[in-house]
Design a protein around this motif. Structure first.
Motif, PDB file in Angstrom:
ATOM      1  N   GLY A  16      21.364  -2.911  36.175  1.00 16.85           N
ATOM      2  CA  GLY A  16      20.146  -4.030  36.463  1.00 16.85           C
ATOM      3  C   GLY A  16      19.221  -4.049  35.694  1.00 16.85           C
ATOM      4  N   GLY A  17      18.112  -5.026  36.483  1.00 14.62           N
ATOM      5  CA  GLY A  17      17.170  -5.591  36.091  1.00 14.62           C
ATOM      6  C   GLY A  17      15.653  -5.348  36.503  1.00 14.62           C
ATOM      7  N   GLN A  18      14.890  -5.425  35.906  1.00 17.88           N
ATOM      8  CA  GLN A  18      13.662  -4.922  36.446  1.00 17.88           C
ATOM      9  C   GLN A  18      12.218  -6.189  35.474  1.00 17.88           C
ATOM     10  N   ILE A  19      10.996  -6.400  36.315  1.00 15.28           N
ATOM     11  CA  ILE A  19      10.371  -7.611  35.970  1.00 15.28           C
ATOM     12  C   ILE A  19       9.130  -7.257  36.223  1.00 15.28           C
ATOM     13  N   GLY A  20       7.849  -7.278  36.443  1.00 13.43           N
ATOM     14  CA  GLY A  20       6.685  -6.389  36.457  1.00 13.43           C
ATOM     15  C   GLY A  20       5.555  -6.992  35.436  1.00 13.43           C
ATOM     16  N   CYS A  21       4.385  -6.135  35.643  1.00 17.59           N
ATOM     17  CA  CYS A  21       2.883  -6.428  35.129  1.00 17.59           C
ATOM     18  C   CYS A  21       2.366  -5.259  34.382  1.00 17.59           C
ATOM     19  N   ASP A  22       1.886  -4.760  33.533  1.00 19.59           N
ATOM     20  CA  ASP A  22       0.854  -3.310  33.180  1.00 19.59           C
ATOM     21  C   ASP A  22      -0.826  -4.517  32.852  1.00 19.59           C
ATOM     22  N   TYR A  23      -1.856  -2.939  32.975  1.00 21.34           N
ATOM     23  CA  TYR A  23      -2.715  -3.715  32.358  1.00 21.34           C
ATOM     24  C   TYR A  23      -3.847  -2.271  31.532  1.00 21.34           C
ATOM     25  N   GLN A  24      -3.545  -1.988  30.471  1.00 25.82           N
ATOM     26  CA  GLN A  24      -4.373  -0.761  29.826  1.00 25.82           C
ATOM     27  C   GLN A  24      -5.820  -1.173  30.153  1.00 25.82           C
ATOM     28  N   PHE A  25      -6.722  -0.218  30.478  1.00 24.30           N
ATOM     29  CA  PHE A  25      -7.968  -0.277  30.856  1.00 24.30           C
ATOM     30  C   PHE A  25      -8.368   1.280  29.825  1.00 24.30           C
ATOM     31  N   ALA A  26      -9.402   1.230  29.684  1.00 21.83           N
ATOM     32  CA  ALA A  26     -10.106   3.275  29.388  1.00 21.83           C
ATOM     33  C   ALA A  26      -9.399   3.996  28.054  1.00 21.83           C
ATOM     34  N   ASN A  27      -9.206   2.769  27.458  1.00 19.78           N
ATOM     35  CA  ASN A  27      -8.105   3.236  25.686  1.00 19.78           C
ATOM     36  C   ASN A  27      -7.316   3.750  26.269  1.00 19.78           C
ATOM     37  N   ASN A  28      -6.743   4.135  27.204  1.00 18.83           N
ATOM     38  CA  ASN A  28      -5.211   5.141  27.131  1.00 18.83           C
ATOM     39  C   ASN A  28      -4.475   5.196  28.357  1.00 18.83           C
ATOM     40  N   TRP A  29      -5.295   4.658  29.314  1.00 22.22           N
ATOM     41  CA  TRP A  29      -4.422   4.230  30.633  1.00 22.22           C
ATOM     42  C   TRP A  29      -4.059   2.816  30.908  1.00 22.22           C
ATOM     43  N   VAL A  30      -2.415   2.687  32.066  1.00 18.12           N
ATOM     44  CA  VAL A  30      -2.139   1.656  32.268  1.00 18.12           C
ATOM     45  C   VAL A  30      -1.621   1.721  34.044  1.00 18.12           C
ATOM     46  N   ILE A  31      -1.622   0.790  34.774  1.00 20.17           N
ATOM     47  CA  ILE A  31      -1.820   0.886  35.775  1.00 20.17           C
ATOM     48  C   ILE A  31      -0.897  -0.173  35.447  1.00 20.17           C
ATOM     49  N   GLY A  32       0.262  -0.305  36.813  1.00 21.59           N
ATOM     50  CA  GLY A  32       0.967  -2.016  36.610  1.00 21.59           C
ATOM     51  C   GLY A  32       1.777  -1.979  38.080  1.00 21.59           C
ATOM     52  N   ILE A  33       2.998  -3.224  38.223  1.00 20.83           N
ATOM     53  CA  ILE A  33       3.699  -2.949  39.546  1.00 20.83           C
ATOM     54  C   ILE A  33       4.856  -3.713  38.704  1.00 20.83           C
ATOM     55  N   GLN A  34       5.769  -3.799  39.539  1.00 25.44           N
ATOM     56  CA  GLN A  34       7.054  -3.667  39.226  1.00 25.44           C
ATOM     57  C   GLN A  34       8.763  -3.920  39.977  1.00 25.44           C
ATOM     58  N   GLY A  35       8.800  -4.668  39.855  1.00 23.82           N
ATOM     59  CA  GLY A  35      10.672  -5.261  40.904  1.00 23.82           C
ATOM     60  C   GLY A  35      11.589  -4.600  40.415  1.00 23.82           C
ATOM     61  N   MET A  36      12.228  -4.267  40.718  1.00 22.25           N
ATOM     62  CA  MET A  36      13.761  -3.642  39.738  1.00 22.25           C
ATOM     63  C   MET A  36      14.811  -3.391  41.548  1.00 22.25           C
ATOM     64  N   TYR A  37      15.373  -4.372  40.403  1.00 25.41           N
ATOM     65  CA  TYR A  37      17.573  -4.276  41.237  1.00 25.41           C
ATOM     66  C   TYR A  37      18.179  -3.552  40.395  1.00 25.41           C
ATOM     67  N   ASP A  38      18.991  -3.302  41.182  1.00 28.50           N
ATOM     68  CA  ASP A  38      20.313  -1.899  40.593  1.00 28.50           C
ATOM     69  C   ASP A  38      21.740  -2.061  41.095  1.00 28.50           C
ATOM     70  N   TYR A  39      22.033  -3.518  41.109  1.00 24.92           N
ATOM     71  CA  TYR A  39      23.835  -3.302  41.475  1.00 24.92           C
ATOM     72  C   TYR A  39      24.856  -1.722  41.292  1.00 24.92           C
ATOM     73  N   ALA A  40      25.294  -1.617  42.912  1.00 25.55           N
ATOM     74  CA  ALA A  40      25.457   0.261  42.713  1.00 25.55           C
ATOM     75  C   ALA A  40      26.818  -0.605  43.623  1.00 25.55           C
ATOM     76  N   ARG A  41      27.502   0.484  43.487  1.00 25.59           N
ATOM     77  CA  ARG A  41      28.665   0.209  45.077  1.00 25.59           C
ATOM     78  C   ARG A  41      28.666   2.090  45.041  1.00 25.59           C
ATOM     79  N   ILE A  42      28.414   2.661  45.134  1.00 22.28           N
ATOM     80  CA  ILE A  42      27.969   4.523  45.639  1.00 22.28           C
ATOM     81  C   ILE A  42      29.247   5.439  46.783  1.00 22.28           C
ATOM     82  N   ASP A  43      30.106   5.405  45.940  1.00 26.39           N
ATOM     83  CA  ASP A  43      30.980   5.880  46.993  1.00 26.39           C
ATOM     84  C   ASP A  43      30.911   7.033  47.910  1.00 26.39           C
TER      85      ASP A  43
END
Length: 263
Positions: free
Chosen positions: A89-116
């Motif tokens: 499937g696919g994903q969309i999101g946003c990240d923010y880098q702070f204090a040089n080495n840290w990253v926070i973010g939010i994401q929405g993801m969809y995956d097509y599945a047919r698991i039987d």
């Protein structure tokens, strides 16, 4: 006369030196090679593919009469099964880098599945329960640490949603549809983690593992096409767990300023 000759020679030598100096090649200093600075701040869109695994456990807790009256029974083990299949499937999101080495973010993801998956009902071995886990959605937050400017390790967590089809068939012969519950919506929570590598400014690849727990939900089954008219139908409590391993690619649109070059 000698003085005149020496003077002419000296003048000629000085003139030649000046001309030679003017004709000497002049070299410009080559500019240094620019060094890319990678920014993780920005919104992104991407795609993924991988494998999905589901485990279902079922218990019958009662039955419904044709008129809809519920009769409670002692819990009856309806068995469990595991299934796996490809997901993508696919994903969309946003990240923010702070204090040089840290990253926070939010994401929405969809995956097509047919698991039987399917299993024999232990209490009624002439019947088989068939389970299909369909499309999977998640909304998660994540926090990560940059081991290098290009390599991010992260953990994520949030909510998860899916839809499940439950079908109970009589083994026959011939096989017949006894009862079913289609399109049962499930909601739960998810945790996961992975690594993401920015191989070029704005482009990254990732690999991650996600665990999803959808808890237990009670479903009222309806009469199947092969069942005797007027039969009672089961009320079944099902527990569902799903796991994913995904690899994917993201393209980031930087909002924290353009990627610059350092000289």
């Amino acid at each position: 006369m000698k003085k005149f000759t020496f003077g002419m020679l000296a003048a000629f030598a000085m003139t030649g030196s000046a001309v030679a100096a003017d004709m000497a090649p002049r070299y410009a200093k080559a500019p240094p090679v620019p060094v890319a600075i990678y920014s993780w701040s920005g919104c992104y869109i991407g795609g993924n593919i991988g494998g999905g695994w589901e485990r279902t456990s079922q218990t019958r807790i009662g039955q419904l009469s044709p008129a809809g009256a519920f009769t409670a029974f002692p819990d009856t083990n309806y068995g469990s099964s595991d299934g796996s299949d490809f997901v993508g499937g696919g994903q969309i999101g946003c990240d923010y880098q702070f204090a040089n080495n840290w990253v926070i973010g939010i994401q929405g993801m969809y995956d097509y599945a047919r698991i039987d998956s399917s299993h024999i009902l232990p209490a009624f071995p002439t019947f088989t329960s068939n389970v299909r886990v369909k499309d999977i959605y998640t909304v998660t937050g994540r926090v990560g640490y940059l081991f290098t400017p290009q390599l991010l390790g992260y953990v994520k967590g949030g909510g998860a949603w899916t839809s499940v089809d439950y079908v109970i068939n009589g083994n026959g012969p011939p096989v017949f549809n006894s009862e079913n519950a289609f399109g049962v919506n499930r909601s739960g929570w998810t945790v996961g983690g992975g690594l993401e590598w920015m191989f070029a400014p704005g482009w990254s690849v990732f690999g991650e593992f996600n665990y999803m727990d959808f808890g237990t939900k009670t479903s009222n089954f309806t009469l199947g096409t092969g069942a005797a008219p007027g039969s009672s139908t089961d009320v079944v409590r099902s527990k569902l767990e799903v796991e994913q391993f995904l690899v994917g690619v993201n393209y980031k649109f930087n909002f924290g300023g353009p990627v610059v070059a350092r000289y």
